[in-house]
Design an enzyme around this catalytic site. Structure first.
Site: not given
Lengths: 509, 509
Positions: B267-268, B271, B297
């Site tokens: 997830h990170e 980003h 997101e």
């Protein structure tokens, strides 16, 4: 405005400067412990900008006004000692930063940057001639600046004072010559003893993870507070005080030389214990730091050399280390281990030198710096002077300038007066140790039983808590009852190395 | 001064602000990844001071003058698009920061701090009544401030725009209601299917060190550049862009739940890939950042959910993971693993919710925020409204407010308009994925063969490089050829979960 309000406004201004300095210190810590490669160039802009902000605050009209007004209040006996010392500290900084014309200082800073990068190339290429014109220019700046800054007896005193307030050439010449006279014969006796304590086992593989665990345990055992610090790997180990609740240590792990990480960690621990135990009353003042580089080094060397390389320390800790190292040291006895970690041999590179030969490396640099500043020698003569002194003091001559006069970065930046603090630290440490042996009559026993809290408490009460409230020579006198006396240092080394190398009495005095 | 010189001076001023912001970001990163406990209180002073400096620069007379002059130059067509977008960004910030009277804003900031700490206590004690008066005050401020800030159709639009420029209540009401209508039946069908894919093996012990290695390999494989970033542990994972060459990710290792670290890292990573691939031409401008929280997101969810939780991804990577985990997953087939990581179940806590139920958690918050701002509901009614909506959307009612209306910190700080961006991100991601499937016809195959460079290059060209040069809705339109269309999101979820849970066709439309 009442004096009380004025003082509060002054202290607020000072705190603002320190807050920016704290941010800069975090940025440096980050750069040196693992910031990614591509971060560096833009991060340098941030550091430059913040540094310029602090610099401007240190010489602003506001600062000038604060200093004059506060100095009047101090003369009238209206301020606390903490405020008095703070004003004195900032006045010194103000004068130093304002006496040199801004344009000349900026030109010097540019010259420093070029000179440093040329030095790196020249060292790489073993080409002193390439570095010579840049070093010459740097020294011209240092000669010119000392005229602006002023001096009494010796030009060198002015630069020395920036790192070791109150120390002078007169005093250094005296103590260094005494130490040199005693040390050179010991070094000679050791290097001709035919003894070499080195052991293959010390080069065995020990994982980074394992070394880290051992270092963390050592730190905790010596009294390092992990609630107010942390340990990280870095290429060039250092300790840094970000604020009184955040004093970090770093170390370097060599997977085939666990000894290095061990002792570099203990060394930085000594620095960190000093900063962690400065009185919280000084928080927010620029005097919430070590008294000088020399006193700082006395703490790191006390822990690394006097305690960490003592027989007593390993009598207590060797069994555990052996266990932790899982058989690596199975065939190395405590006695052998003690000897190998104290093995002494004249060598070319200062930062790799042992306890016994290290001060001689410093003296060579000190003598050269002083003569350069006084114009007694020329830059072009440095390689030959260097090698001549190496032979005289250590009995060896480097084959290349890379291993000789080009080895250190300091001169390329014009950092004159810095090297002596390393040797002073060793001398202070021995003198402090002698006092501890009197005041804590079971000093050896404390080490033998890992009772470091008692030692730390003593250092805290006598040295750490004061930060820079006292000048270095004052600390030494208050703690030991006398001025710098190199007898302690010479005795310590003579006794230790005579025993280690089973030498005949070397200095029959 | 010529316009060229004036523009340079303006850009220099902007760069100075960003440099201070960069320092603040490093300090925050440090605080969140391992700064020692005792560092925090003084470090907060440093952060406050630097934040105040940036804030003052953003509303200074200099800034006002720069904005007016640059806006004239832009109107006259004399500036680049980059400068135009920068001025627009700073104008928005200036207006937002100057329209609210300073004393009222300061009072609000104080209220925020108290409210947040009371919220933490109230949550701990499961005592909504304790929090009620503080939340009421926070909402009064938000109602008052929106009058200063101005609004067209809806008050909530003004706050929404701070996080998702251009997004409106009209649009959100439309898309959220469509999604909710489709999602609620799927959630119901899943939760009454009687299927539970959970596996004991997923709770087996996996050391932090091992998890770290796996996460680092995943990051590298997805295209994360370690020369421009690093991975560190933290209690609450985040990614942070310190500068374009330094975009760091963090994760949390649970020794009995390796799955969490894996997916939070991916997830990170999503980003971070966004920020690492913003065009270097934007360096030093405030638009060198993601376009909005929603677009940000969309990137993290594209990587975490659409790619990282796909069957194709694990078809390629499961054998290696099994090997790395040393037998832990020996008796779990690829099919079972794919199911367990996509297990769906209505739950109380938003941050633990799965892909399918998550948007419903967001909608509950969105509807409540909007009605609070419009004065349609009172703070005292929140617990009952919360539970009512939970039952309606998710079919469950929390037994305590701690697990219900008190779970999130956001409202205590007055952060209204933030939650919707999480759901928008998921919708954007599905729409972007649908376009990728058209433009990269072998999209599934790319995942199946770990060819992430092709995917990253596509995202870079179509989204990442622009940073905040474009508004979020413009990006979506340029990339996908149409405005936000939730059909893609609904289709994606319906298809995936119908297959996973072997459901009858749920939404016969």
């Amino acid at each position: 405005m009442s004096l009380k309000d004025y003082e509060a406004s002054f202290l607020d201004y000072v705190r603002k400067m320190l807050n920016i300095e704290e941010a800069i210190s975090v940025l440096y810590w980050d750069l040196r412990t693992g910031a990614p490669k591509n971060a560096v160039s833009q991060r340098s802009n941030v550091i430059s900008q913040l540094s310029a902000d602090v610099y401007k605050m240190s010489i602003s009209k506001d600062m000038a006004h604060y200093l004059i007004t506060m100095e009047e209040a101090i003369s009238a006996g209206k301020c606390s000692l903490e405020v008095e010392k703070t004003v004195k500290y900032l006045r010194k900084q103000y004068d130093r930063n304002t006496k040199i014309p801004v344009d000349e200082f900026e030109a010097f800073v540019k010259c420093q940057a070029i000179s440093e990068s040329v030095w790196a190339e020249a060292k790489e290429e073993n080409n002193f001639a390439k570095f010579e014109p840049y070093l010459t220019e740097i020294i011209e700046y240092k000669r010119k600046f000392v005229e602006y800054l002023g001096y009494k007896d010796c030009k060198y005193d002015t630069y020395l004072d920036q790192y070791e307030p109150g120390m002078t050439v007169n005093k250094l010449d005296e103590v260094f010559s005494e130490v040199r006279n005693k040390l050179v014969p010991i070094v000679k006796a050791v290097s001709t003893s035919g003894k070499n304590f080195e052991k293959e086992e010390m080069k065995a593989f020990v994982s980074t993870q394992k070394q880290k665990e051992i270092c963390e345990q050592l730190l905790a055992s010596l009294g390092y507070n992990f609630d107010a610090g942390r340990l990280d790997p870095t290429p060039h180990p250092f300790a840094t005080s970000l604020n009184l609740g955040d004093v970090r240590v770093t170390t370097k792990y060599h997977e085939n030389n666990f000894e290095k990480a061990l002792f570099s960690t203990i060394h930085e621990c000594g620095h960190a214990l000093y900063e962690q135990n400065i009185s919280k009353d000084l928080e927010g003042l620029p005097i919430a730091q070590g008294a000088s580089l020399g006193i700082h080094e006395s703490q790191s060397l006390l822990y690394e050399k006097i305690i960490g390389q003592s027989f007593e320390f390993w009598k207590a800790n060797y069994p555990k280390l052996k266990e932790q190292l899982n058989g690596v040291l199975e065939h190395v006895s405590l006695d052998e281990f003690y000897k190998v970690i104290n093995n002494s041999k004249p060598s070319f590179i200062r930062i790799e030198a042992d306890e016994l030969t290290y001060p001689l490396h410093v003296m060579i640099r000190y003598e050269i710096e002083k003569d350069l500043l006084d114009g007694k020698i020329q830059v072009s003569e440095l390689p030959s002077i260097w090698n001549q002194k190496m032979e005289e003091y250590l009995g060896i001559i480097p084959e290349t300038d890379r291993e000789g006069v080009l080895q250190d970065v300091h001169w390329s930046m014009g950092h004159f007066g810095y090297f002596p603090t390393y040797a002073l630290g060793a001398m202070y440490a021995a003198q402090i140790k002698a006092t501890m042996e009197k005041e804590l009559p079971n000093f050896s026993e404390l080490i033998e039983t890992n009772d470091f809290q008692t030692i730390l408490d003593w250092l805290k009460v006598n040295i750490h808590q004061y930060g820079a409230m006292k000048e270095p020579q004052q600390i030494l006198k208050d703690v030991t009852g006398e001025e710098l006396n190199v007898k302690y240092f010479v005795d310590y080394l003579e006794s230790k190395y005579t025993k280690l190398y089973e030498l005949e009495e070397v200095n029959k005095s």
